[in-house]
Design a protein around this motif. Structure first.
Motif, PDB file in Angstrom:
ATOM      1  N   ARG A   1     -19.933  10.630  15.592  1.00 50.85           N
ATOM      2  CA  ARG A   1     -20.293  12.011  15.890  1.00 50.85           C
ATOM      3  C   ARG A   1     -19.055  12.845  16.212  1.00 50.85           C
ATOM      4  NH1 ARG A   1     -23.369  16.468  17.507  1.00 50.85           N
ATOM      5  NH2 ARG A   1     -21.405  17.430  17.007  1.00 50.85           N
TER       6      ARG A   1
ATOM      7  N   ARG B   1     -26.610  15.839  12.097  1.00 48.85           N
ATOM      8  CA  ARG B   1     -27.904  16.003  12.774  1.00 48.85           C
ATOM      9  C   ARG B   1     -28.629  14.660  12.874  1.00 48.85           C
ATOM     10  NH1 ARG B   1     -28.436  21.278  10.706  1.00 48.85           N
ATOM     11  NH2 ARG B   1     -29.230  20.507   8.720  1.00 48.85           N
ATOM     12  N   GLU B   2     -28.543  13.906  11.808  1.00 44.73           N
ATOM     13  CA  GLU B   2     -29.186  12.594  11.793  1.00 44.73           C
ATOM     14  C   GLU B   2     -28.552  11.669  12.844  1.00 44.73           C
ATOM     15  OE1 GLU B   2     -31.788  11.962  10.362  1.00 44.73           O
ATOM     16  OE2 GLU B   2     -31.920   9.770  10.521  1.00 44.73           O
TER      17      GLU B   2
ATOM     18  N   ARG C   1     -29.827  12.660  16.180  1.00 39.19           N
ATOM     19  CA  ARG C   1     -31.188  12.175  16.361  1.00 39.19           C
ATOM     20  C   ARG C   1     -31.185  10.716  16.798  1.00 39.19           C
ATOM     21  NH1 ARG C   1     -34.740   9.719  14.472  1.00 39.19           N
ATOM     22  NH2 ARG C   1     -33.556   8.968  12.679  1.00 39.19           N
ATOM     23  N   LYS C   2     -30.358   9.935  16.123  1.00 40.82           N
ATOM     24  CA  LYS C   2     -30.298   8.512  16.451  1.00 40.82           C
ATOM     25  C   LYS C   2     -29.740   8.296  17.851  1.00 40.82           C
ATOM     26  CE  LYS C   2     -29.823   6.520  11.832  1.00 40.82           C
ATOM     27  NZ  LYS C   2     -28.786   6.208  10.816  1.00 40.82           N
TER      28      LYS C   2
ATOM     29  N   ASP D   1     -25.839  17.801   7.737  1.00 41.11           N
ATOM     30  CA  ASP D   1     -27.124  17.095   7.748  1.00 41.11           C
ATOM     31  C   ASP D   1     -26.963  15.701   8.366  1.00 41.11           C
ATOM     32  OD1 ASP D   1     -28.189  19.264   6.532  1.00 41.11           O
ATOM     33  OD2 ASP D   1     -28.512  18.332   4.571  1.00 41.11           O
ATOM     34  N   HIS D   2     -25.905  15.053   7.969  1.00 37.18           N
ATOM     35  CA  HIS D   2     -25.670  13.706   8.490  1.00 37.18           C
ATOM     36  C   HIS D   2     -25.399  13.749   9.995  1.00 37.18           C
ATOM     37  CE1 HIS D   2     -24.610   9.612   8.787  1.00 37.18           C
ATOM     38  NE2 HIS D   2     -23.313   9.813   8.935  1.00 37.18           N
TER      39      HIS D   2
ATOM     40  N   GLU E   1     -25.657   9.446  -0.070  1.00 38.79           N
ATOM     41  CA  GLU E   1     -24.784  10.514   0.411  1.00 38.79           C
ATOM     42  C   GLU E   1     -23.357  10.286  -0.095  1.00 38.79           C
ATOM     43  OE1 GLU E   1     -27.002  11.734   4.625  1.00 38.79           O
ATOM     44  OE2 GLU E   1     -25.761   9.942   4.518  1.00 38.79           O
TER      45      GLU E   1
ATOM     46  N   SER F   1     -25.061   7.355   4.052  1.00 38.99           N
ATOM     47  CA  SER F   1     -25.799   6.408   3.214  1.00 38.99           C
ATOM     48  C   SER F   1     -25.106   6.309   1.862  1.00 38.99           C
ATOM     49  CB  SER F   1     -27.230   6.891   3.015  1.00 38.99           C
ATOM     50  OG  SER F   1     -27.249   7.975   2.106  1.00 38.99           O
TER      51      SER F   1
END
Lengths: 133, 133
Positions: free
Chosen positions: B101, A88-89, A92-93, A85-86, A61, A58
């Motif tokens: 990723r 992990r995000e 998730r997506k 952290d990113h 970020e 983002s």
DNA sequence: ATGGGCGTTCCAGCAACTGGAAGGTCAAGC
DNA sequence: GCTTGACCTTCCAGTTGCTGGAACGCCCAT
């Protein structure tokens, strides 16, 4: 360098670069004609931003990463934390999309896709929502 | 039924339901006190919308699907086409995220994450962009 | 009559740009 | 020297899909 030059070199639209200045991510000085005059260091930052954005970070970020990039006394742990952290995000997506894909894939498979009105896709969509768990 | 009732039953926030009315997805009649009075059919539509949105369909796609849902003379082929297009879009997004990723995962792996400033994540981000292909 | 819990409208804002209008500047060609 | 066209500037509005809040009205119970 003018904005058009850094736009070409960085691959970012001029509009986007102006926007990044607006929100304080780059601060190119101005020439006597009012034009932005980008230095090499500004170009580096724009490259950095373009790449970070393309990895899905983002703007906020990116701001943090850029500050670390410029901070010679940084700890790589701080960078790594933002990146993890990113990550992990992103995971998730991906999971969310994979679940959609699964459901929708089944429905598309089940639909005859002809001239008749009967359609399992619509039938599924019209389902009652599960009362929240 | 008042908006609070359908909000509970559909699982959508009242705000969202008002928004959906704003953009013409539902048209509940009004009672003499100005309150929206939702019929069973409105609730069905809201359930439909909630489910379609949760599968990632855009509002405009939902509008199309809803029109087909209401059209007894529809061809399931039309529904299937919308769904298949959306499925492709989901696949595109998954690919995009998977690529992020992959890259980011490698970088995070390579970063020592300690108190020292040296960091492969920042090094990668500072890379020149590939001149567009 | 008063309090709380509904409902209503409208306005603003989020992210991250993108488009367009209206105007200033610069370099080249005639 | 004047025009043309490509560049640059600012500012305002729109995108998507809501979400929050203010300020107000309505309804029911005490």
């Amino acid at each position: 360098m003018n904005i058009g030059d850094v736009a070409t070199l960085s691959g970012l639209p001029a509009k986007t670069i102006r926007y990044y200045e607006d929100i304080g991510l780059v601060r190119p000085p101005r020439g006597p004609n009012g034009y932005r005059r980008f230095r090499e260091s500004d170009l580096h930052k724009l490259n950095f931003l373009g790449r970070a954005r393309s990895l899905g970070f983002s703007i906020e970020e990116c701001r943090g990463l850029l500050a670390l990039y410029e901070d010679e006394g940084r700890a790589s742990a701080d960078v790594k934390r933002i990146a993890r952290d990113h990550l992990r995000e992103i995971d998730r997506k991906i999971d969310e999309l994979a679940e959609m894909r699964r459901t929708l894939g089944e429905l598309v498979e089940a639909c005859s896709g002809d001239h008749r009105p009967n359609c399992p896709i619509l039938t599924d969509l019209a389902r009652m929502p599960k009362p929240r768990c």
